[in-house]
Design a protein around this motif. Structure first.
Motif, PDB file in Angstrom:
ATOM      1  N   VAL A 160       8.089 -40.552 -22.288  1.00 28.72           N
ATOM      2  CA  VAL A 160       8.331 -40.071 -23.946  1.00 28.72           C
ATOM      3  C   VAL A 160       9.128 -40.864 -24.991  1.00 28.72           C
ATOM      4  CG1 VAL A 160       8.674 -37.878 -25.324  1.00 28.72           C
ATOM      5  CG2 VAL A 160       7.965 -37.732 -22.761  1.00 28.72           C
ATOM      6  N   ILE A 161       8.720 -41.321 -26.038  1.00 23.12           N
ATOM      7  CA  ILE A 161       9.537 -41.896 -26.944  1.00 23.12           C
ATOM      8  C   ILE A 161       9.463 -40.990 -28.299  1.00 23.12           C
ATOM      9  CG2 ILE A 161      10.528 -43.774 -27.493  1.00 23.12           C
ATOM     10  CD1 ILE A 161       8.691 -45.664 -25.706  1.00 23.12           C
ATOM     11  N   ASP A 162      11.034 -41.123 -28.673  1.00 21.17           N
ATOM     12  CA  ASP A 162      10.809 -40.459 -30.007  1.00 21.17           C
ATOM     13  C   ASP A 162      11.535 -41.055 -30.858  1.00 21.17           C
ATOM     14  OD1 ASP A 162      10.129 -37.718 -28.774  1.00 21.17           O
ATOM     15  OD2 ASP A 162      12.201 -36.500 -28.552  1.00 21.17           O
ATOM     16  N   PHE A 163      10.436 -41.543 -32.334  1.00 23.84           N
ATOM     17  CA  PHE A 163      11.591 -41.961 -33.107  1.00 23.84           C
ATOM     18  C   PHE A 163      11.838 -41.715 -33.950  1.00 23.84           C
ATOM     19  CE2 PHE A 163       8.012 -44.321 -30.954  1.00 23.84           C
ATOM     20  CZ  PHE A 163       8.981 -46.092 -30.434  1.00 23.84           C
ATOM     21  N   ALA A 164      12.463 -42.146 -34.511  1.00 27.66           N
ATOM     22  CA  ALA A 164      13.527 -41.406 -35.866  1.00 27.66           C
ATOM     23  C   ALA A 164      13.060 -42.100 -36.905  1.00 27.66           C
ATOM     24  CB  ALA A 164      15.087 -41.126 -35.496  1.00 27.66           C
ATOM     25  N   ASP A 165      12.921 -41.302 -38.176  1.00 27.14           N
ATOM     26  CA  ASP A 165      13.074 -41.847 -39.356  1.00 27.14           C
ATOM     27  C   ASP A 165      11.759 -42.353 -39.424  1.00 27.14           C
ATOM     28  OD1 ASP A 165      13.121 -42.821 -41.559  1.00 27.14           O
ATOM     29  OD2 ASP A 165      14.792 -44.244 -41.490  1.00 27.14           O
ATOM     30  N   VAL A 166      10.890 -41.994 -38.872  1.00 31.37           N
ATOM     31  CA  VAL A 166       9.037 -42.342 -39.464  1.00 31.37           C
ATOM     32  C   VAL A 166       8.291 -41.421 -39.684  1.00 31.37           C
ATOM     33  CG1 VAL A 166       7.025 -43.088 -37.637  1.00 31.37           C
ATOM     34  CG2 VAL A 166       9.405 -43.818 -37.279  1.00 31.37           C
ATOM     35  N   THR A 167       7.142 -41.599 -40.640  1.00 26.75           N
ATOM     36  CA  THR A 167       6.582 -40.862 -41.609  1.00 26.75           C
ATOM     37  C   THR A 167       4.369 -40.633 -40.848  1.00 26.75           C
ATOM     38  OG1 THR A 167       6.568 -43.058 -43.332  1.00 26.75           O
ATOM     39  CG2 THR A 167       8.043 -41.294 -43.648  1.00 26.75           C
ATOM     40  N   SER A 168       4.515 -41.649 -40.800  1.00 20.00           N
ATOM     41  CA  SER A 168       2.901 -41.627 -40.593  1.00 20.00           C
ATOM     42  C   SER A 168       2.509 -41.328 -39.433  1.00 20.00           C
ATOM     43  CB  SER A 168       2.602 -42.803 -40.998  1.00 20.00           C
ATOM     44  OG  SER A 168       2.701 -43.764 -40.876  1.00 20.00           O
ATOM     45  N   LEU A 169       1.813 -41.110 -38.739  1.00 19.17           N
ATOM     46  CA  LEU A 169       1.752 -40.862 -36.830  1.00 19.17           C
ATOM     47  C   LEU A 169      -0.006 -41.491 -37.233  1.00 19.17           C
ATOM     48  CD1 LEU A 169       2.282 -37.185 -36.241  1.00 19.17           C
ATOM     49  CD2 LEU A 169       4.160 -39.084 -35.571  1.00 19.17           C
ATOM     50  N   PRO A 170       0.132 -42.672 -35.773  1.00 26.36           N
ATOM     51  CA  PRO A 170      -1.275 -42.644 -35.202  1.00 26.36           C
ATOM     52  C   PRO A 170      -2.708 -42.336 -34.950  1.00 26.36           C
ATOM     53  CG  PRO A 170       0.714 -44.533 -34.601  1.00 26.36           C
ATOM     54  CD  PRO A 170       1.043 -43.010 -35.017  1.00 26.36           C
ATOM     55  N   SER A 171      -3.441 -42.497 -34.565  1.00 29.03           N
ATOM     56  CA  SER A 171      -4.640 -41.403 -33.956  1.00 29.03           C
ATOM     57  C   SER A 171      -4.108 -41.334 -31.957  1.00 29.03           C
ATOM     58  CB  SER A 171      -5.552 -41.756 -34.462  1.00 29.03           C
ATOM     59  OG  SER A 171      -5.637 -41.433 -35.772  1.00 29.03           O
ATOM     60  N   ASP A 172      -4.936 -40.885 -31.774  1.00 26.67           N
ATOM     61  CA  ASP A 172      -4.267 -40.407 -29.863  1.00 26.67           C
ATOM     62  C   ASP A 172      -5.267 -41.501 -29.508  1.00 26.67           C
ATOM     63  OD1 ASP A 172      -2.329 -38.432 -30.552  1.00 26.67           O
ATOM     64  OD2 ASP A 172      -3.892 -36.388 -29.923  1.00 26.67           O
ATOM     65  N   GLU A 173      -5.000 -41.835 -27.914  1.00 26.41           N
ATOM     66  CA  GLU A 173      -5.714 -43.134 -27.925  1.00 26.41           C
ATOM     67  C   GLU A 173      -6.203 -42.227 -26.313  1.00 26.41           C
ATOM     68  OE1 GLU A 173      -4.456 -47.246 -28.452  1.00 26.41           O
ATOM     69  OE2 GLU A 173      -2.648 -45.976 -28.755  1.00 26.41           O
ATOM     70  N   ASN A 174      -7.279 -43.183 -25.696  1.00 27.99           N
ATOM     71  CA  ASN A 174      -7.782 -42.665 -24.373  1.00 27.99           C
ATOM     72  C   ASN A 174      -7.995 -43.797 -23.948  1.00 27.99           C
ATOM     73  OD1 ASN A 174      -7.668 -39.669 -24.762  1.00 27.99           O
ATOM     74  ND2 ASN A 174     -10.106 -39.864 -25.064  1.00 27.99           N
ATOM     75  N   ILE A 175      -6.747 -43.951 -22.734  1.00 26.59           N
ATOM     76  CA  ILE A 175      -7.421 -45.353 -21.861  1.00 26.59           C
ATOM     77  C   ILE A 175      -7.194 -44.948 -19.958  1.00 26.59           C
ATOM     78  CG2 ILE A 175      -5.227 -47.350 -21.214  1.00 26.59           C
ATOM     79  CD1 ILE A 175      -3.771 -46.275 -24.014  1.00 26.59           C
TER      80      ILE A 175
ATOM     81  N   MET B  32       8.999 -39.190 -34.830  1.00 27.99           N
ATOM     82  CA  MET B  32       7.287 -39.297 -33.851  1.00 27.99           C
ATOM     83  C   MET B  32       7.319 -39.531 -32.732  1.00 27.99           C
ATOM     84  SD  MET B  32       4.792 -42.348 -34.138  1.00 27.99           S
ATOM     85  CE  MET B  32       5.877 -43.606 -33.616  1.00 27.99           C
ATOM     86  N   ARG B  33       6.851 -38.968 -32.287  1.00 32.34           N
ATOM     87  CA  ARG B  33       7.326 -38.217 -30.379  1.00 32.34           C
ATOM     88  C   ARG B  33       5.123 -39.184 -30.349  1.00 32.34           C
ATOM     89  NH1 ARG B  33       9.307 -33.460 -27.644  1.00 32.34           N
ATOM     90  NH2 ARG B  33      10.658 -34.246 -27.910  1.00 32.34           N
ATOM     91  N   VAL B  34       6.065 -40.058 -28.999  1.00 32.03           N
ATOM     92  CA  VAL B  34       4.929 -40.706 -27.880  1.00 32.03           C
ATOM     93  C   VAL B  34       4.598 -40.534 -26.290  1.00 32.03           C
ATOM     94  CG1 VAL B  34       4.157 -43.050 -27.547  1.00 32.03           C
ATOM     95  CG2 VAL B  34       5.270 -42.335 -30.203  1.00 32.03           C
ATOM     96  N   VAL B  35       4.134 -40.042 -26.343  1.00 30.82           N
ATOM     97  CA  VAL B  35       3.814 -39.550 -24.829  1.00 30.82           C
ATOM     98  C   VAL B  35       2.889 -40.129 -24.468  1.00 30.82           C
ATOM     99  CG1 VAL B  35       3.769 -37.515 -23.540  1.00 30.82           C
ATOM    100  CG2 VAL B  35       4.546 -36.922 -25.685  1.00 30.82           C
ATOM    101  N   PHE B  36       3.160 -40.736 -23.416  1.00 31.49           N
ATOM    102  CA  PHE B  36       2.135 -41.640 -22.279  1.00 31.49           C
ATOM    103  C   PHE B  36       1.789 -40.704 -21.301  1.00 31.49           C
ATOM    104  CE2 PHE B  36       4.600 -45.014 -24.453  1.00 31.49           C
ATOM    105  CZ  PHE B  36       3.839 -45.723 -24.777  1.00 31.49           C
ATOM    106  N   ASP B  37       1.084 -40.104 -21.275  1.00 29.82           N
ATOM    107  CA  ASP B  37       0.133 -39.638 -20.055  1.00 29.82           C
ATOM    108  C   ASP B  37      -0.375 -40.812 -18.597  1.00 29.82           C
ATOM    109  OD1 ASP B  37       0.531 -36.745 -21.160  1.00 29.82           O
ATOM    110  OD2 ASP B  37      -1.144 -37.598 -22.121  1.00 29.82           O
TER     111      ASP B  37
END
Length: 380
Positions: A33-48, A66-71
């Motif tokens: 998990v990565i948490d980025f501060a001061d980010v306004t927009s969110l990308p779409s989820d991705e299936n990889i 913005m929280r990015v979760v790599f499963d």
């Protein structure tokens, strides 16, 4: 992408301004998990589906974050780097695949799965946790140094493989079935203990001057390890002779072997100039040490009129080490230690762990001047 035993996934996050971030992992799920501060927009989820990442999810746990979760398919090594102009955060995941020769067949294995089999074969599972962890790091370093994908030359006897499962040449290895057969009713207890030792040191290797160390090891040194130059003829800065105060609980710490004079001469093919027992009439003894190292390794020895290297005599008489002495009255040989006595002493590691040393301190004692790093930080 897959390249010579390694799969790498790279993700770049580019911003029009500098941002701060935190990152953490969950081993049970597994997730990064990565948490980025001061980010306004969110990308779409991705299936990889690349053998490393199952998917990437984005969320906003609080305003302007913005929280990015790599499963993950399973937890793998990863590294994070930052670049300016434009501001970019890059995370790379890697999966290391070994080519292991086992029973004349090349088998592809995950590094950490392979190591669980090595630790279970090379060190008693009842040893202290910190000793098992030290063994895991030594074995990982020994393996990584030989891997072609990391610049190694592979197994010298089997160039098509990175490493083999012959203990006399590379490292011993046990399958899960072999572990069950050896441990019986204690299988689940010992399996979890070994797996914990590997997980607890995940991806750690030993470096010396920015190169992966050849972290050789042995069962028992007998009170003092040996310098690599004495055994193999080449000086290795991190494989020096060091004292080892806690291996006396090894069954190989000191042993005695009795051999008849006639058998000794037969096994060595030695010649004698006259009758003797225990010494020749001219005062020449049947056995004499010609050269011995400061760590007590017999380097040259004379039997009758013939001279042998300590390694030759050890092999001819099937002795456990080159630290040996004798009593001529009965040709009773006394040995200390088991193995080449270079690098980490496994029983010594267990002894040091029992007095409170952690695996890092154990490794730095036996391998002089090494650093501990993560394998993905090593560049060939």
């Amino acid at each position: 992408m897959e390249s010579s035993g390694k799969i790498i996934s790279r993700f770049d996050f580019t911003f029009d301004h500098k941002v701060t971030f935190n990152h953490f992992t969950f081993n049970d799920k597994p997730q990064v998990v990565i948490d980025f501060a001061d980010v306004t927009s969110l990308p779409s989820d991705e299936n990889i589906d690349d053998g490393l990442i199952a998917g990437v999810r984005y969320s906003r746990p609080k305003a302007a974050m913005m929280r990015v979760v790599f499963d993950m398919e399973r937890m793998q090594p990863h590294s994070i780097s930052v670049r300016e102009n434009p501001f970019q955060v890059t995370i790379c995941f890697s999966r290391t695949l070994l080519h292991v020769l086992h029973h004349d067949t090349i088998v592809q294995m995950e590094m950490e799965d392979y190591l669980a089999g090595v630790v279970s074969a090379e060190m008693p599972a009842l040893f202290h946790k910190e000793a098992l962890q030290a063994q895991a790091v030594a074995a990982r370093s020994y393996t990584a140094r030989r891997m072609k994908v990391l610049g190694g030359k592979g197994c010298r006897r089997h160039p098509e493989a990175d490493i083999c499962t012959s203990p006399g040449h590379c490292q011993a290895w046990m399958s899960r079935d072999q572990q069950q057969e050896r441990w019986g009713k204690d299988y689940l207890i010992y399996k979890e203990k070994i797996d914990d030792a590997v997980r607890g040191t995940r991806w750690a290797v030993l470096l010396y001057q920015d190169r992966i160390a050849d972290a050789v090891f042995h069962s028992t040194c007998g009170g003092k390890t040996e310098d690599a130059s004495v055994i193999w003829g080449n000086k290795v800065a991190y494989l020096q002779s060091v004292p080892c105060k806690y291996d006396s609980h090894s069954p190989y710490f000191e042993r005695k072997y009795t051999i008849e004079v006639s058998d000794l001469l037969k096994k060595t093919g030695a010649n004698v100039s006259s009758e003797f027992y225990p010494a020749a009439p001219d005062g020449t003894p049947l056995l004499a040490k010609e050269r011995v190292s400061p760590a007590h390794t017999v380097q040259a020895v004379r039997v009758g009129d013939n001279e042998f290297s300590g390694a030759q005599l050890r092999k001819l008489l099937e002795l456990p080490s080159q630290w040996f002495d004798w009593s001529l009255a009965s040709v009773e040989l006394k040995t200390k230690g088991f193995g080449h006595r270079v690098g980490m002493c496994q029983y010594g590691a267990d002894g040091y762990a029992k007095i409170g040393w952690d695996w890092q301190k154990i490794l730095k004692h036996y391998y002089s001047g090494v650093e501990i790093a993560r394998i993905e930080e090593y560049e060939t």
